[in-house]
Design a protein around this motif. Structure first.
Motif, PDB file in Angstrom:
ATOM      1  N   UNK A  24      -2.468  -1.933  -6.161  1.00  0.00           N
ATOM      2  CA  UNK A  24      -2.398  -0.814  -5.214  1.00  0.00           C
ATOM      3  C   UNK A  24      -2.134  -1.308  -3.797  1.00  0.00           C
ATOM      4  N   UNK A  25      -2.909  -2.292  -3.366  1.00  0.00           N
ATOM      5  CA  UNK A  25      -2.828  -2.785  -1.989  1.00  0.00           C
ATOM      6  C   UNK A  25      -1.442  -3.333  -1.659  1.00  0.00           C
ATOM      7  N   UNK A  26      -0.956  -4.232  -2.497  1.00  0.00           N
ATOM      8  CA  UNK A  26       0.324  -4.872  -2.208  1.00  0.00           C
ATOM      9  C   UNK A  26       1.498  -3.943  -2.488  1.00  0.00           C
ATOM     10  N   UNK A  27       1.310  -2.993  -3.394  1.00  0.00           N
ATOM     11  CA  UNK A  27       2.332  -1.975  -3.588  1.00  0.00           C
ATOM     12  C   UNK A  27       2.492  -1.118  -2.341  1.00  0.00           C
ATOM     13  N   UNK A  28       1.369  -0.781  -1.716  1.00  0.00           N
ATOM     14  CA  UNK A  28       1.388   0.006  -0.474  1.00  0.00           C
ATOM     15  C   UNK A  28       2.053  -0.782   0.650  1.00  0.00           C
ATOM     16  N   UNK A  29       1.634  -2.043   0.826  1.00  0.00           N
ATOM     17  CA  UNK A  29       2.193  -2.869   1.898  1.00  0.00           C
ATOM     18  C   UNK A  29       3.689  -3.094   1.706  1.00  0.00           C
ATOM     19  N   UNK A 183      -8.299   5.535  -6.198  1.00  0.00           N
ATOM     20  CA  UNK A 183      -9.112   6.393  -5.330  1.00  0.00           C
ATOM     21  C   UNK A 183      -9.521   5.653  -4.056  1.00  0.00           C
ATOM     22  N   UNK A 184      -9.665   4.323  -4.154  1.00  0.00           N
ATOM     23  CA  UNK A 184     -10.041   3.526  -2.979  1.00  0.00           C
ATOM     24  C   UNK A 184      -9.036   3.668  -1.841  1.00  0.00           C
ATOM     25  N   UNK A 185      -7.765   3.953  -2.174  1.00  0.00           N
ATOM     26  CA  UNK A 185      -6.711   3.989  -1.160  1.00  0.00           C
ATOM     27  C   UNK A 185      -6.182   5.397  -0.888  1.00  0.00           C
ATOM     28  N   UNK A 186      -6.617   6.375  -1.667  1.00  0.00           N
ATOM     29  CA  UNK A 186      -6.050   7.712  -1.557  1.00  0.00           C
ATOM     30  C   UNK A 186      -6.339   8.341  -0.195  1.00  0.00           C
ATOM     31  N   UNK A 187      -7.462   7.955   0.427  1.00  0.00           N
ATOM     32  CA  UNK A 187      -7.818   8.481   1.751  1.00  0.00           C
ATOM     33  C   UNK A 187      -7.946   7.348   2.764  1.00  0.00           C
ATOM     34  N   UNK A 188      -7.060   6.378   2.650  1.00  0.00           N
ATOM     35  CA  UNK A 188      -7.149   5.200   3.511  1.00  0.00           C
ATOM     36  C   UNK A 188      -6.857   5.529   4.967  1.00  0.00           C
ATOM     37  N   UNK A 189      -6.155   6.629   5.202  1.00  0.00           N
ATOM     38  CA  UNK A 189      -5.857   7.022   6.580  1.00  0.00           C
ATOM     39  C   UNK A 189      -7.122   7.336   7.360  1.00  0.00           C
ATOM     40  N   UNK A 190      -8.175   7.796   6.661  1.00  0.00           N
ATOM     41  CA  UNK A 190      -9.452   8.083   7.329  1.00  0.00           C
ATOM     42  C   UNK A 190     -10.082   6.800   7.861  1.00  0.00           C
ATOM     43  N   UNK A 191      -9.930   5.699   7.124  1.00  0.00           N
ATOM     44  CA  UNK A 191     -10.453   4.409   7.571  1.00  0.00           C
ATOM     45  C   UNK A 191      -9.648   3.911   8.767  1.00  0.00           C
ATOM     46  N   UNK A 192      -8.330   4.083   8.712  1.00  0.00           N
ATOM     47  CA  UNK A 192      -7.461   3.644   9.819  1.00  0.00           C
ATOM     48  C   UNK A 192      -7.818   4.377  11.105  1.00  0.00           C
ATOM     49  N   UNK A 193      -8.135   5.652  10.995  1.00  0.00           N
ATOM     50  CA  UNK A 193      -8.469   6.461  12.182  1.00  0.00           C
ATOM     51  C   UNK A 193      -9.757   6.014  12.864  1.00  0.00           C
ATOM     52  N   UNK A 194     -10.565   5.217  12.154  1.00  0.00           N
ATOM     53  CA  UNK A 194     -11.833   4.763  12.732  1.00  0.00           C
ATOM     54  C   UNK A 194     -11.655   3.595  13.699  1.00  0.00           C
ATOM     55  N   UNK A 195     -10.465   2.980  13.701  1.00  0.00           N
ATOM     56  CA  UNK A 195     -10.210   1.849  14.601  1.00  0.00           C
ATOM     57  C   UNK A 195      -9.919   2.367  16.007  1.00  0.00           C
ATOM     58  N   UNK A 206       1.464   1.642  10.392  1.00  0.00           N
ATOM     59  CA  UNK A 206       2.730   1.230   9.792  1.00  0.00           C
ATOM     60  C   UNK A 206       2.493   0.572   8.434  1.00  0.00           C
ATOM     61  N   UNK A 207       1.533  -0.364   8.375  1.00  0.00           N
ATOM     62  CA  UNK A 207       1.275  -1.101   7.141  1.00  0.00           C
ATOM     63  C   UNK A 207       0.896  -0.188   5.978  1.00  0.00           C
ATOM     64  N   UNK A 208       0.174   0.892   6.284  1.00  0.00           N
ATOM     65  CA  UNK A 208      -0.338   1.750   5.212  1.00  0.00           C
ATOM     66  C   UNK A 208       0.259   3.159   5.281  1.00  0.00           C
ATOM     67  N   UNK A 209       1.482   3.258   5.790  1.00  0.00           N
ATOM     68  CA  UNK A 209       2.123   4.570   5.891  1.00  0.00           C
ATOM     69  C   UNK A 209       2.368   5.197   4.523  1.00  0.00           C
ATOM     70  N   UNK A 210       2.492   4.361   3.474  1.00  0.00           N
ATOM     71  CA  UNK A 210       2.755   4.869   2.128  1.00  0.00           C
ATOM     72  C   UNK A 210       1.522   4.796   1.228  1.00  0.00           C
ATOM     73  N   UNK A 211       0.341   4.685   1.843  1.00  0.00           N
ATOM     74  CA  UNK A 211      -0.896   4.544   1.061  1.00  0.00           C
ATOM     75  C   UNK A 211      -1.119   5.736   0.137  1.00  0.00           C
ATOM     76  N   UNK A 212      -0.975   6.939   0.657  1.00  0.00           N
ATOM     77  CA  UNK A 212      -1.209   8.130  -0.164  1.00  0.00           C
ATOM     78  C   UNK A 212      -0.151   8.242  -1.259  1.00  0.00           C
ATOM     79  N   UNK A 213       1.099   7.970  -0.910  1.00  0.00           N
ATOM     80  CA  UNK A 213       2.213   8.080  -1.866  1.00  0.00           C
ATOM     81  C   UNK A 213       2.017   7.139  -3.051  1.00  0.00           C
TER      82      UNK A 213
END
Length: 263
Positions: A24-29, A183-195, A206-213
């Motif tokens: 999942x992680x490297x597919x997203x990146x 499921x760990x990555x489906x809402x990864x944008x919420x984690x990004x917003x915490x920075x 940019x790195x996780x723009x396709x995380x949900x997809x």
């Protein structure tokens, strides 16, 4: 024997889950850092690029010259910090913002396709501006990692299938693990917003723009595999496959016995 088998099933399941997380992680990146996606995300880092390369001040300085130059030419070329910018005169006629946008897009293209002689980790440490992280070299690095985890996932799936007595259980276990890892990555944008750090936030976007997809597709695949396992279990398809494999294994033994009798 049953305890040993159960131990190895648990061990392989843990390794399979870790492999699915990596998949999942490297597919997203990988998908997030292909050129088309990086080009779309350029406005996210445009302001910082403009400030660092002094594009605004440089364009304001040469703007009168630009207008005169474009009366008889189709594009204007200038350099800044070792990069060459090719600005179409059609953008010059549209004003400063259009010129800046062209400059940023040109910069992104050059940065992305820059040829780096260092390896990934050395490049990441040595570059002052983390633009290397959105280059084709970074894309190739993450894509390679994705294929490594894809192969490892397939290997663990085969081992799990061979270890389980009821083959439907292998499908159920792998389906649950793939679903959970997605499921760990489906809402990864919420984690990004915490920075709170602006630069970190922009690059993570940019790195996780396709995380949900990506994670959504792995989630759907995991659910389908899980459903298939449940269906197999209900209709004893797994037992049928096991019996079929057993019969296939007996065929060579029978042939050997028959040839021995003939002798």
């Amino acid at each position: 024997m049953g305890v040993i088998r159960s131990f190895f099933i648990v061990l392989v399941s843990v390794l399979l889950f870790v492999s699915f997380v990596g998949l999942n992680l490297f597919g997203i990146l990988s998908l997030s850092l292909n050129y088309d996606q990086v080009q779309k995300a350029a406005p996210t880092i445009a302001n910082d690029l403009i400030q660092d390369f002094n594009l605004s001040s440089e364009i304001q300085r040469v703007y009168p010259e630009l207008q005169l130059y474009c009366l008889n030419n189709s594009d204007y070329v200038f350099s800044a910090k070792g990069y060459t910018f090719d600005i179409p005169c059609s953008s010059v006629n549209q004003g400063d913002n259009a010129i800046i946008n062209e400059g940023v897009n040109d910069l992104i293209h050059q940065v992305y396709y820059t040829s780096y002689s260092c390896n990934f980790l050395d490049c990441a440490k040595s570059t002052q501006i983390p633009l290397f992280l959105i280059s084709q070299k970074a894309y190739d690095y993450w894509t390679n990692k994705f294929y490594i985890f894809l192969v490892s996932s397939l290997i663990f799936l085969i081992i799990l299938f061979l270890l389980t007595e009821k083959k439907s259980n292998a499908s159920i276990i792998s389906g649950i693990l793939l679903t959970a890892s997605s499921i760990l990555f489906i809402k990864f944008d919420a984690i990004i917003n915490s920075f709170s750090d602006k630069i970190v936030y922009q690059f993570l976007t940019i790195f996780f723009s396709q995380a949900f997809y990506v994670s959504l597709r792995f989630l759907i695949l995991g659910i389908l595999i899980l459903i298939a396992g449940i269906v197999f279990k209900l209709f004893n398809i797994g037992m049928f496959i096991s019996n079929l494999i057993g019969k296939i294994k007996k065929i060579p033994d029978k042939s050997v016995k028959d040839s021995a009798k003939k002798k």
